[in-house]
Design an enzyme around this catalytic site. Structure first.
Site, PDB file in Angstrom:
ATOM      1  N   ASN A 121       2.245   8.930   6.880  1.00 56.62           N
ATOM      2  CA  ASN A 121       1.247  10.027   6.269  1.00 56.62           C
ATOM      3  C   ASN A 121       2.414  11.431   6.457  1.00 56.62           C
ATOM      4  O   ASN A 121       2.693  12.002   7.872  1.00 56.62           O
ATOM      5  CB  ASN A 121       0.246  10.246   6.961  1.00 56.62           C
TER       6      ASN A 121
ATOM      7  N   LYS B  47       2.019  14.360   5.477  1.00 53.53           N
ATOM      8  CA  LYS B  47       1.153  15.409   5.380  1.00 53.53           C
ATOM      9  C   LYS B  47       1.674  16.468   4.518  1.00 53.53           C
ATOM     10  O   LYS B  47       2.394  16.300   3.268  1.00 53.53           O
ATOM     11  CB  LYS B  47       1.038  16.040   6.856  1.00 53.53           C
TER      12      LYS B  47
ATOM     13  N   HIS C 142      -9.148  11.756   6.785  1.00 50.24           N
ATOM     14  CA  HIS C 142      -8.343  12.194   7.713  1.00 50.24           C
ATOM     15  C   HIS C 142      -9.075  13.349   8.531  1.00 50.24           C
ATOM     16  O   HIS C 142      -9.679  14.320   7.821  1.00 50.24           O
ATOM     17  CB  HIS C 142      -6.836  12.441   7.233  1.00 50.24           C
TER      18      HIS C 142
ATOM     19  N   GLU D 154      -7.835  15.945   9.733  1.00 46.63           N
ATOM     20  CA  GLU D 154      -7.060  17.366   9.054  1.00 46.63           C
ATOM     21  C   GLU D 154      -8.316  17.755   7.932  1.00 46.63           C
ATOM     22  O   GLU D 154      -8.573  19.126   7.523  1.00 46.63           O
ATOM     23  CB  GLU D 154      -5.609  17.428   8.726  1.00 46.63           C
TER      24      GLU D 154
ATOM     25  N   GLU E  87      -7.875   7.196  14.632  1.00 44.98           N
ATOM     26  CA  GLU E  87      -6.990   8.468  15.125  1.00 44.98           C
ATOM     27  C   GLU E  87      -7.578   9.540  15.765  1.00 44.98           C
ATOM     28  O   GLU E  87      -8.325  10.501  15.311  1.00 44.98           O
ATOM     29  CB  GLU E  87      -6.370   9.032  13.789  1.00 44.98           C
TER      30      GLU E  87
ATOM     31  N   GLY F 219      -0.423  15.036  16.476  1.00 46.56           N
ATOM     32  CA  GLY F 219       0.673  15.956  16.214  1.00 46.56           C
ATOM     33  C   GLY F 219       0.770  16.876  17.922  1.00 46.56           C
ATOM     34  O   GLY F 219       1.286  17.682  17.947  1.00 46.56           O
TER      35      GLY F 219
ATOM     36  N   SER G 181       0.639  10.516  17.497  1.00 49.42           N
ATOM     37  CA  SER G 181       1.782  10.650  18.243  1.00 49.42           C
ATOM     38  C   SER G 181       2.432   9.415  18.303  1.00 49.42           C
ATOM     39  O   SER G 181       3.106   9.118  19.503  1.00 49.42           O
ATOM     40  CB  SER G 181       1.588  11.429  19.463  1.00 49.42           C
TER      41      SER G 181
HETATM   42  O1  LIG Z   1      -2.484  12.049  11.709  1.00 51.15           O
HETATM   43  C1  LIG Z   1      -1.657  11.315  11.861  1.00 51.15           C
HETATM   44  C2  LIG Z   1      -1.142  10.197  11.053  1.00 51.15           C
HETATM   45  O2  LIG Z   1      -2.275  10.299   9.592  1.00 51.15           O
HETATM   46  C3  LIG Z   1      -0.960  11.350  13.025  1.00 51.15           C
HETATM   47  O3  LIG Z   1       0.134  12.101  13.316  1.00 51.15           O
HETATM   48  P1  LIG Z   1       1.336  12.359  14.285  1.00 51.15           P
HETATM   49  O4  LIG Z   1       1.922  11.090  14.152  1.00 51.15           O
HETATM   50  O5  LIG Z   1       2.252  13.480  13.853  1.00 51.15           O
HETATM   51  O6  LIG Z   1       0.713  12.731  15.466  1.00 51.15           O
END
Ligand SMILES: O=C(CO)COP(=O)(O)O
Length: 250
Positions: free
Chosen positions: A10, A12, A94, A96, A164, A170, A210
């Site tokens: 992803n 983002k 997700h 976010e 997640e 992140g 992560s």
């Molecule tokens: O949100 C994520 C994947 O959708 C995970 O993000 P990170 O791997 O940057 O922590």
């Protein structure tokens, strides 16, 4: 039948034409474990660029999809449009989008159902915040998020579930192998009880938060970890090592 290992990247809201072209080039050249299903989710602007230049064995995924097939919905893209453009997947749920964009469980469930009926596969994301984990509410929160999807979707055969934990996204704080396995096993139990034993056996449950080339091998050893959804590390060359993590799965 063993579940096929699955790794999603992803991106983002990251990348430029140049950097994404470099990633495509790297993935096209790299030796990838043929037993692992790989799906890449670039920003919407770059979906066609990636689909055109990435080798066809790697699938392409939208980061978002709307819950209507067409019409006056400025800024949105439908499952039908994605399928027409040979984009076979979408993310839904997700954190976010839940947190920053305020998407509710019921809207996410509608989007998931619309994606499936429009012909897409879905990576459905679920997970708890740090406060919820500390209040011992992890399983309750995750199964509640899943239950919203169940209200609008009977067939889970085209869904991959991504666990997640919000506190691990992140942040560099990866869930321990035990924490990940515990929640994945609880999700599988929920599938067995609420959907079907076939769904419990066959649905891939992947971990995100992560994940790096350093921690993926150990996580991949867990019985109920069927792959990863990778954010930051999917933008780096070492993403290839994460795709190939299954090779070390016993
Ligand atoms: O949100 C994520 C994947 O959708 C995970 O993000 P990170 O791997 O940057 O922590």
């Amino acid at each position: 039948m063993p579940r096929q290992f699955f790794v999603g990247g992803n991106f983002k809201m990251n990348g430029t034409i140049k950097s994404i072209t470099d990633i495509i080039h790297n993935l096209n050249q790299a030796p990838l474990d043929p037993g692992t299903e790989v799906v890449i989710a670039p920003p919407g602007l770059f979906l066609l660029l990636v689909r055109e230049h990435l080798k066809p064995e790697i699938e392409v995924c939208a980061q978002n999809v709307f819950d209507k097939p067409n019409g006056a919905f400025t800024g949105e893209i439908s499952a039908e449009q994605l399928a027409d453009a040979k984009i076979g997947w979408s993310l839904t749920g997700h954190s976010e989008r839940r947190v920053v964009l305020g998407e509710s469980d019921s809207f996410i469930a509608s989007k998931t159902a619309a994606a499936l009926s429009g012909g897409l596969n879905v990576i459905f994301c679920c997970g708890e915040t740090l406060d919820q984990r500390e209040a011992n509410e992890t399983i309750k929160v995750v199964t509640h998020q899943l239950a919203a999807v169940k209200e609008k979707t009977k067939d889970w055969s085209k869904i991959v579930i991504a666990y997640e934990p919000v506190w691990a996204i992140g942040t560099g704080k990866v869930a321990t192998t035990e924490q990940a396995q515990e929640v994945h096993a609880a999700i599988r139990k929920w599938l067995a009880e609420e959907v079907s034993t076939a769904a419990a056996d066959e649905t891939r449950i992947i971990y995100g938060g992560s994940v790096t080339e350093k921690n993926c091998a150990e996580l991949s050893q867990q019985a109920d970890v069927d792959g990863f959804l990778v954010g930051g590390a999917s933008l780096k060359p070492a993403f290839v090592d994460i795709i190939n993590a299954r090779q070390s799965k016993a």
